[in-house]
Design a protein around this motif. Sequence first.
Motif, mmCIF file in Angstrom:
data_model
loop_
_atom_site.group_PDB
_atom_site.id
_atom_site.type_symbol
_atom_site.label_atom_id
_atom_site.label_comp_id
_atom_site.label_asym_id
_atom_site.label_seq_id
_atom_site.Cartn_x
_atom_site.Cartn_y
_atom_site.Cartn_z
ATOM 1 N N PRO A 103 13.932 -47.014 5.792
ATOM 2 C CA PRO A 103 13.623 -47.279 7.154
ATOM 3 C C PRO A 103 13.719 -46.187 7.932
ATOM 4 O O PRO A 103 14.715 -45.810 8.382
ATOM 5 N N GLY A 104 12.436 -45.281 8.321
ATOM 6 C CA GLY A 104 12.233 -44.405 9.124
ATOM 7 C C GLY A 104 12.976 -42.928 8.825
ATOM 8 O O GLY A 104 13.360 -42.878 7.796
ATOM 9 N N ASP A 105 13.012 -42.105 9.814
ATOM 10 C CA ASP A 105 13.294 -40.543 9.585
ATOM 11 C C ASP A 105 14.835 -40.815 9.510
ATOM 12 O O ASP A 105 15.331 -41.598 10.104
ATOM 13 N N PHE A 106 15.436 -39.936 8.936
ATOM 14 C CA PHE A 106 16.771 -39.465 8.994
ATOM 15 C C PHE A 106 17.026 -38.143 8.666
ATOM 16 O O PHE A 106 16.304 -37.328 7.741
ATOM 17 N N SER A 107 18.061 -37.269 9.362
ATOM 18 C CA SER A 107 18.330 -36.127 9.218
ATOM 19 C C SER A 107 19.891 -35.847 9.640
ATOM 20 O O SER A 107 20.442 -36.805 10.346
ATOM 21 N N ALA A 108 20.321 -34.864 9.038
ATOM 22 C CA ALA A 108 21.812 -34.568 9.341
ATOM 23 C C ALA A 108 22.302 -33.177 8.774
ATOM 24 O O ALA A 108 21.490 -32.809 7.890
ATOM 25 N N ASN A 109 23.152 -32.592 9.484
ATOM 26 C CA ASN A 109 23.855 -31.177 8.955
ATOM 27 C C ASN A 109 25.356 -31.756 8.411
ATOM 28 O O ASN A 109 26.136 -32.431 9.049
ATOM 29 N N ALA A 110 25.406 -31.206 7.174
ATOM 30 C CA ALA A 110 26.864 -31.340 6.610
ATOM 31 C C ALA A 110 27.583 -30.253 6.240
ATOM 32 O O ALA A 110 26.994 -29.340 5.538
ATOM 33 N N ALA A 111 28.873 -30.124 6.334
ATOM 34 C CA ALA A 111 29.636 -29.065 6.181
ATOM 35 C C ALA A 111 31.065 -29.655 5.449
ATOM 36 O O ALA A 111 31.392 -30.682 5.927
ATOM 37 N N GLN A 125 17.872 -43.824 10.649
ATOM 38 C CA GLN A 125 18.704 -44.982 10.188
ATOM 39 C C GLN A 125 18.657 -45.137 8.481
ATOM 40 O O GLN A 125 18.146 -44.184 7.952
ATOM 41 N N VAL A 126 19.587 -45.765 8.379
ATOM 42 C CA VAL A 126 19.964 -45.912 6.849
ATOM 43 C C VAL A 126 20.186 -47.356 6.440
ATOM 44 O O VAL A 126 21.049 -48.231 7.331
ATOM 45 N N ALA A 127 19.657 -47.793 5.565
ATOM 46 C CA ALA A 127 19.485 -49.110 5.048
ATOM 47 C C ALA A 127 20.947 -49.289 4.459
ATOM 48 O O ALA A 127 21.430 -48.573 3.664
ATOM 49 N N ILE A 128 21.546 -50.418 4.685
ATOM 50 C CA ILE A 128 22.807 -50.802 4.019
ATOM 51 C C ILE A 128 23.039 -51.848 3.307
ATOM 52 O O ILE A 128 23.974 -52.015 2.538
ATOM 53 N N GLY A 129 21.751 -52.687 3.049
ATOM 54 C CA GLY A 129 21.861 -53.766 1.921
ATOM 55 C C GLY A 129 23.076 -54.691 2.337
ATOM 56 O O GLY A 129 23.113 -55.360 3.480
ATOM 57 N N ASP A 130 24.047 -54.906 1.345
ATOM 58 C CA ASP A 130 25.111 -55.942 1.530
ATOM 59 C C ASP A 130 26.443 -54.902 1.706
ATOM 60 O O ASP A 130 27.487 -55.635 1.340
ATOM 61 N N ALA A 131 26.154 -53.871 2.091
ATOM 62 C CA ALA A 131 27.519 -52.980 2.133
ATOM 63 C C ALA A 131 28.359 -53.708 3.315
ATOM 64 O O ALA A 131 29.783 -53.220 3.072
ATOM 65 N N PHE A 132 28.105 -54.396 4.392
ATOM 66 C CA PHE A 132 29.008 -54.909 5.233
ATOM 67 C C PHE A 132 29.288 -56.383 4.889
ATOM 68 O O PHE A 132 29.901 -57.382 5.376
ATOM 69 N N GLY A 133 29.119 -56.727 3.447
ATOM 70 C CA GLY A 133 29.600 -57.982 3.152
ATOM 71 C C GLY A 133 29.148 -59.272 3.924
ATOM 72 O O GLY A 133 27.995 -59.408 3.996
ATOM 73 N N THR A 134 29.928 -59.991 4.379
ATOM 74 C CA THR A 134 29.721 -61.159 4.969
ATOM 75 C C THR A 134 29.028 -60.996 6.165
ATOM 76 O O THR A 134 28.844 -62.023 6.732
ATOM 77 N N ILE A 135 29.235 -59.684 6.948
ATOM 78 C CA ILE A 135 28.434 -59.513 8.327
ATOM 79 C C ILE A 135 26.952 -59.323 7.753
ATOM 80 O O ILE A 135 26.768 -58.550 7.156
ATOM 81 N N ALA A 139 20.854 -52.333 8.555
ATOM 82 C CA ALA A 139 20.893 -50.936 8.730
ATOM 83 C C ALA A 139 21.818 -50.528 9.817
ATOM 84 O O ALA A 139 22.189 -51.068 10.773
ATOM 85 N N LEU A 140 21.962 -49.176 9.414
ATOM 86 C CA LEU A 140 23.005 -48.389 10.527
ATOM 87 C C LEU A 140 22.073 -47.231 11.180
ATOM 88 O O LEU A 140 21.264 -46.767 10.362
ATOM 89 N N GLY A 141 22.175 -47.139 12.302
ATOM 90 C CA GLY A 141 21.402 -46.143 13.116
ATOM 91 C C GLY A 141 22.227 -45.094 13.778
ATOM 92 O O GLY A 141 23.577 -45.502 14.221
ATOM 93 N N PHE A 142 21.847 -43.737 13.875
ATOM 94 C CA PHE A 142 22.411 -42.714 14.439
ATOM 95 C C PHE A 142 21.765 -41.949 15.459
ATOM 96 O O PHE A 142 20.375 -41.622 15.132
ATOM 97 N N ASP A 143 22.355 -41.490 16.287
ATOM 98 C CA ASP A 143 21.473 -40.693 17.551
ATOM 99 C C ASP A 143 22.522 -39.726 17.861
ATOM 100 O O ASP A 143 23.363 -39.868 18.758
ATOM 101 N N GLY A 159 28.510 -39.264 20.105
ATOM 102 C CA GLY A 159 27.201 -39.529 19.787
ATOM 103 C C GLY A 159 27.168 -41.129 19.388
ATOM 104 O O GLY A 159 28.038 -41.946 19.457
ATOM 105 N N GLN A 160 25.838 -41.779 19.473
ATOM 106 C CA GLN A 160 25.693 -43.337 19.385
ATOM 107 C C GLN A 160 25.593 -43.641 17.932
ATOM 108 O O GLN A 160 24.854 -42.945 16.934
ATOM 109 N N VAL A 161 25.873 -44.849 17.708
ATOM 110 C CA VAL A 161 26.073 -45.533 16.339
ATOM 111 C C VAL A 161 25.279 -46.735 16.519
ATOM 112 O O VAL A 161 25.924 -47.648 17.754
ATOM 113 N N SER A 162 24.368 -47.118 16.027
ATOM 114 C CA SER A 162 23.994 -48.647 15.929
ATOM 115 C C SER A 162 23.912 -49.407 14.781
ATOM 116 O O SER A 162 23.949 -48.980 13.618
#
Length: 249
Positions: A103-111, A125-135, A139-143, A159-162
Motif C-alpha cells: 500500500p503506497g510509497d515507503f522510505s526510511a533511513n536506517a543505521a 505505509q506498511v501493511a500489517i496483516g494480522d500482526a496486531f492479533g485481535t485488533i 496498516a501502519l503509517g509513518f510521517d 514524528g507521526q505514527v498512524s
Amino acid sequence: MIERWIFLRDGRLSGRSKLALAAIFAVALIAAFPLRLALGLADPGGRGISAREVAGTIWDGGIGDLRVGALPLGDVAAHLRPLPLLIGRREVHIERLAGTGAPGDFSANAAGGDGWLSLSAVRGQVAIGDAFGTIPATALGFDDFHAELSGGRCVSAGGQVSLILSPFSELMPGPVALSGTARCSKAALYVPMKGPTGLENLFLRLEPDGRWRADLVLGGLPAEVTAPLLEAGFAARPGGIGISAEGKL
C-alpha cells in the motif's frame, strides 16, 4: 590480483604511490561490496531481518520481500548514504514505490551497530496483516517518524505514527485512521493515538526487551454497535469498550 600486489610491493614505487594505489584498491572493494553481505552484517543472528532475495551492491541494490520483524516492507531499492559516511556513520536508505503490491510509497533511513538502532525520515505505509492479533488493523503509517534505541531502550523518538482500522461493524461507513506523536516513556517507545472523533484511542508501547502492547478503546458507540463487539471479545473499559493485543518482535 597477485600481479597487483606484486606491483604494490615493487621497491621502485614511492610511498605516496603505494598509498594511492592501496586507496584505489580499497575504494574498488567498497564499491563492489555485495548488499547481501551488508544485510547479514546488520542482522548477524538472522532474527529480525529476512528477505526472499538480495541483489546488487551497497551503492545500488534491491531487496525482494523485505521483512523487519513482523512488518512486511515488500520489494525495496536500497543504497548506502554517502554523506553520513563523512562522520563515520553507516546509514542505509530504503525506498519502496507504489505499484509493487504494497500500500503506497515507503522510505526510511536506517543505521545500527552493536546494541543500537536508529531510524529516521520514515514515511509511508506498511501493511500489517494480522500482526496486531485481535485488533482489526490493516496498516501502519509513518510521517517523518524517527527513533533511536540503545540496548533496546528508547533514547529519542518523534514524528507521526498512524494505524488504520478496518470496519469492525457493519454499521460503520469505512476504515478509521488513528494517529499520534511518538515519544519515549520510561525507556519504552510509546505512541498514543486518537481517531477523527476523539473517542477512538489506541495506545501502542514497545518495551526495551522487544515486547509490545496495543490497547484500543472506543467510546460513544451506539448500543447496536457495542453489543456485537462485546460478543466478539471487546470488554467494558472506562469511557467505552476496548480490546488489547500483545506480542514480541
